[in-house]
Design a protein around this motif. Structure first.
Motif, mmCIF file in Angstrom:
data_model
loop_
_atom_site.group_PDB
_atom_site.id
_atom_site.type_symbol
_atom_site.label_atom_id
_atom_site.label_comp_id
_atom_site.label_asym_id
_atom_site.label_seq_id
_atom_site.Cartn_x
_atom_site.Cartn_y
_atom_site.Cartn_z
ATOM 1 N N LEU A 162 -4.270 11.440 5.069
ATOM 2 C CA LEU A 162 -4.527 12.880 4.971
ATOM 3 C C LEU A 162 -4.901 13.437 6.342
ATOM 4 N N PRO A 163 -4.486 14.678 6.653
ATOM 5 C CA PRO A 163 -3.952 15.684 5.728
ATOM 6 C C PRO A 163 -2.439 15.672 5.537
ATOM 7 N N SER A 164 -1.715 14.753 6.159
ATOM 8 C CA SER A 164 -0.252 14.789 6.084
ATOM 9 C C SER A 164 0.265 14.471 4.686
ATOM 10 N N GLY A 165 -0.453 13.625 3.947
ATOM 11 C CA GLY A 165 -0.008 13.237 2.613
ATOM 12 C C GLY A 165 0.979 12.094 2.601
ATOM 13 N N ARG A 166 1.295 11.502 3.755
ATOM 14 C CA ARG A 166 2.211 10.354 3.820
ATOM 15 C C ARG A 166 1.567 9.131 3.196
ATOM 16 N N THR A 167 2.386 8.262 2.604
ATOM 17 C CA THR A 167 1.870 7.079 1.916
ATOM 18 C C THR A 167 2.383 5.803 2.558
ATOM 19 N N SER A 168 1.617 4.719 2.351
ATOM 20 C CA SER A 168 2.009 3.406 2.847
ATOM 21 C C SER A 168 1.190 2.346 2.111
ATOM 22 N N THR A 169 1.234 1.116 2.607
ATOM 23 C CA THR A 169 0.507 -0.005 1.999
ATOM 24 C C THR A 169 -0.236 -0.770 3.088
ATOM 25 N N ILE A 170 -1.485 -1.158 2.808
ATOM 26 C CA ILE A 170 -2.267 -1.936 3.771
ATOM 27 C C ILE A 170 -1.694 -3.346 3.867
ATOM 28 N N THR A 171 -1.323 -3.748 5.079
ATOM 29 C CA THR A 171 -0.776 -5.093 5.288
ATOM 30 C C THR A 171 -1.782 -6.045 5.919
ATOM 31 N N GLY A 172 -2.851 -5.521 6.508
ATOM 32 C CA GLY A 172 -3.845 -6.396 7.122
ATOM 33 C C GLY A 172 -5.137 -5.656 7.405
ATOM 34 N N ILE A 173 -6.256 -6.392 7.350
ATOM 35 C CA ILE A 173 -7.581 -5.856 7.696
ATOM 36 C C ILE A 173 -8.245 -6.841 8.640
ATOM 37 N N ASP A 174 -8.683 -6.351 9.780
ATOM 38 C CA ASP A 174 -9.340 -7.195 10.766
ATOM 39 C C ASP A 174 -10.798 -6.755 10.905
ATOM 40 N N ALA A 175 -11.738 -7.654 10.644
ATOM 41 C CA ALA A 175 -13.169 -7.361 10.758
ATOM 42 C C ALA A 175 -13.792 -8.345 11.738
ATOM 43 N N LEU A 176 -14.285 -7.842 12.853
ATOM 44 C CA LEU A 176 -14.907 -8.675 13.889
ATOM 45 C C LEU A 176 -13.978 -9.798 14.337
#
Length: 445
Positions: A271-285
């Protein structure tokens, strides 16, 4: 990958409680804070020696523990708190960030600052005076900011001979009033900050009281980290594009999760564009994880190359907020110059800052008698009122009742960057309290 169990163990081992103190002038807020720090062994020897020396210089035989927080010269000379004093301390059970806020009416804006991020507010009452107007103001501010836990500390019980009926009457009056404003949890504790009764150690003078001490309650009050209890919101702070030989196509979005949890494989909307996708990775520390939640700082990657920049908000597609350019909110005015209808401002929401104009100021809350003043035309320092703002660009703004992080914003003077007001989108108080308050006290928000 790190498991959810492992992350939960890490989180529970470092539980943090943010809390604020409030109360009328001379109710003993700074003394209570000093007593907490002193009796929990959270001050250094040189700090205590400096307080003892300053107390002797003022002709006091015992150290004045209030000096541990009253750091400004004007505060020490007058024996009052003017600015918000932050203190950090820890016990074996929990870490704390404490905001000691002023009690004077003219410093109401400072209490808003201190309590805006608090999960608990300690409201002090002098046992000799009971609930006074400023006590009610602070209860109203706590309700307005939706602080989930409120402690009523009935102080100076030593000056009323530790009488249980005095405490019971004050506790009943305050609890009824705070509950009518929608405060969800109220705990009353009789104390003497000066003598140390029920602050860290149980009092031998009040055997009729069987509840927790102040510190015990602070150590055990629930601090919510419920993964499913709030909707996920991720304001983008920085876009990472190394464009190196090792990572030629890497595009990561860095920031702090404001609320809820994000999972790999989850469908999201930008948002605010409204485009969609899917999370492929999360990097924490520097470590790949399959789930992350507030308030972790992470970098996420998406399946699609979208036009995303600082200020955009990423949220699960099934619970994404609506975007709007018309913001109606309650604000606390914190600047010396007034906020007027027609004034051009900047509105800062999470990591996004947009141009805006104040279209209307429907009402101002009169703190003296908690009545509503319609169409004031402007708000001045310490005023709390309703405003309608039109923004130049759409905002993904939640209602403050749903999220204190993504439902709040700042109004800023574009000329010099001065913060004008702190805003809370949506209704002022808890929905179930609005009618009762309007009927009983003349409020009509």
């Amino acid at each position: 990958m790190t498991t959810i169990t492992g992350l939960t163990e890490q989180l529970s081992a470092t539980t943090l409680l943010r809390f604020a103190t409030a109360g009328s002038v001379d109710d003993g807020k700074s003394t209570l804070v000093g007593r907490l720090l002193h009796d929990s062994k959270s001050i250094l020897t040189d700090q205590l020696e400096a307080v003892e020396a300053a107390s002797l210089k003022r002709g006091q035989e015992a150290p004045d523990l209030a000096l541990l927080t009253d750091g400004l010269r004007a505060e020490r000379e007058q024996g009052i708190t003017i600015d918000v004093a932050y203190r950090y301390f820890a016990t074996t059970r929990r870490r704390f960030i404490l905001a000691d806020t002023p009690g004077h009416v003219q410093y109401t804006r400072n209490m808003v600052t201190g309590a805006s991020t608090a999960e608990l507010a300690v409201v002090l009452v002098d046992a000799r005076n009971g609930v006074v107007e400023q006590t009610r103001r602070h209860a109203a501010v706590a309700a307005l900011l939706r602080v989930p836990h409120v402690v009523l500390a009935v102080n100076k019980m030593d000056l009323v001979e530790y009488a249980e009926p005095v405490f019971a009457a004050i506790a009943e009056e305050f609890t009824a009033y705070a509950a009518s404003l929608g405060v969800p949890e109220i705990t009353a504790i009789p104390i003497s900050a000066l003598a140390g009764d029920n602050v860290v150690e149980p009092s031998a003078n009040m055997d009729w009281y069987g509840g927790p001490t102040v510190l015990e309650h602070l150590e055990t009050v629930p601090v919510s980290h419920d993964l499913a209890g709030c909707k996920a919101r991720f304001p983008v702070q920085y876009v990472i594009r190394p464009q190196t030989a090792e990572h030629p196509d890497y595009r990561g979005y860095a920031g702090q999760i404001a609320s809820g949890a994000l999972r790999v494989g989850e469908a999201v909307t930008v948002l605010p564009s409204g485009r969609t996708s899917t999370i492929t990775g999360i990097d924490a520390l520097g470590e790949a994880v399959d789930i992350a939640w507030a308030p972790q700082s992470v970098t996420i990657t998406l399946a699609d190359d979208l036009d995303i920049s600082r200020g955009d908000l990423i949220a699960p597609s099934g619970s994404a907020p609506r975007t709007t350019q018309d913001v109606e909110a309650t604000v606390c005015h914190v600047a010396d110059q007034p906020l007027t209808v027609g004034q051009r401002v900047l509105l800062k929401h999470t990591t996004r800052t947009v141009k805006a104009i104040v279209k209307e100021i429907p009402s101002r809350l009169t703190l003296d008698d908690l009545s509503q003043h319609p169409d004031p035309g402007q708000l001045v320092a310490n005023d709390i009122g309703r405003v309608k703002v039109r923004t130049a660009e759409p905002l993904a703004l939640d209602a403050y009742r749903d999220s204190r992080r993504t439902g709040s914003f700042l109004l800023i003077d574009p000329a010099d960057g001065t913060t004008l007001a702190a805003g809370m989108a949506g209704d002022s108080f808890a929905a179930e309290a609005v009618k009762a308050v309007a009927d009983d006290e003349g409020w009509d928000f």
